[in-house]
Structures are given as C-alpha cells and as structure tokens.
Design a protein around this motif. Structure first.
Motif, mmCIF file in Angstrom:
data_model
loop_
_atom_site.group_PDB
_atom_site.id
_atom_site.type_symbol
_atom_site.label_atom_id
_atom_site.label_comp_id
_atom_site.label_asym_id
_atom_site.label_seq_id
_atom_site.Cartn_x
_atom_site.Cartn_y
_atom_site.Cartn_z
ATOM 1 N N VAL A 73 49.639 -5.058 -16.737
ATOM 2 C CA VAL A 73 49.269 -4.833 -15.337
ATOM 3 C C VAL A 73 47.824 -5.270 -15.087
ATOM 4 O O VAL A 73 47.520 -5.950 -14.110
ATOM 5 N N THR A 74 46.942 -4.903 -15.993
ATOM 6 C CA THR A 74 45.534 -5.283 -15.851
ATOM 7 C C THR A 74 45.365 -6.797 -15.914
ATOM 8 O O THR A 74 44.631 -7.384 -15.118
ATOM 9 N N CYS A 75 46.066 -7.444 -16.823
ATOM 10 C CA CYS A 75 45.982 -8.903 -16.946
ATOM 11 C C CYS A 75 46.468 -9.578 -15.671
ATOM 12 O O CYS A 75 45.843 -10.533 -15.183
ATOM 13 N N LYS A 76 47.573 -9.102 -15.130
ATOM 14 C CA LYS A 76 48.119 -9.706 -13.905
ATOM 15 C C LYS A 76 47.156 -9.557 -12.735
ATOM 16 O O LYS A 76 47.074 -10.437 -11.885
ATOM 17 N N LYS A 77 46.406 -8.471 -12.700
ATOM 18 C CA LYS A 77 45.407 -8.289 -11.644
ATOM 19 C C LYS A 77 44.255 -9.279 -11.782
ATOM 20 O O LYS A 77 43.600 -9.613 -10.798
ATOM 21 N N GLN A 78 44.011 -9.763 -12.992
ATOM 22 C CA GLN A 78 42.922 -10.704 -13.246
ATOM 23 C C GLN A 78 43.268 -12.120 -12.799
ATOM 24 O O GLN A 78 42.404 -12.967 -12.670
ATOM 25 N N SER A 129 34.786 -10.999 -15.142
ATOM 26 C CA SER A 129 35.840 -10.310 -15.881
ATOM 27 C C SER A 129 35.892 -10.795 -17.331
ATOM 28 O O SER A 129 36.433 -11.866 -17.606
ATOM 29 N N ASP A 147 50.416 -1.229 -19.583
ATOM 30 C CA ASP A 147 49.119 -1.026 -18.927
ATOM 31 C C ASP A 147 48.249 -2.275 -19.072
ATOM 32 O O ASP A 147 47.581 -2.691 -18.127
#
Length: 64
Positions: A58-63, A14, A55
């Motif tokens: 949200v993407t950062c938290k998924k990482q 990532s 947005d």
C-alpha cells in the motif's frame, strides 16, 4: 546504468521511492529481460519497517 535524473529530482522527498526506482532500474538493466518481481520479494528487500507485505505494498503504491 541509465538513471533518469529528472525522475530522481521528482521523487527526492521519498527515500522509499528513490530506493525502488534505483533498484528496479538497476535490476532491469542488469537482467536485460522482462522479469516479474513479487511484493514479497520487494518486502524482503525494502520492507523491514512494515509488519506485513500488504502494508508495504500500500505504501509503495502511494509513492507511484
């Protein structure tokens, strides 16, 4: 700057996670004090491809 190579190995797939890890480690080391960083600030630094801060967040938290 004390980067943990095991962490980098774990997040190697990532680019966003690598950017966030290296930037936050460098910033914490450089400032040497507790610091709050807003999603807006991170978005301005790393979120060019996202249309909104939420947005990007949200993407950062998924990482993590």
């Amino acid at each position: 700057i004390p980067f943990d190579l095991d962490i980098l190995q774990g997040i190697r797939k990532s680019p966003l996670a690598i950017d966030l890890y290296l930037w936050s480690t460098y910033t914490a080391f450089y400032l040497k004090r507790k610091t709050s960083i807003s999603w807006e600030s991170l978005y301005r630094q790393f979120g060019a491809e996202y249309s909104q801060v939420k947005d990007f967040a949200v993407t950062c938290k998924k990482q993590m």
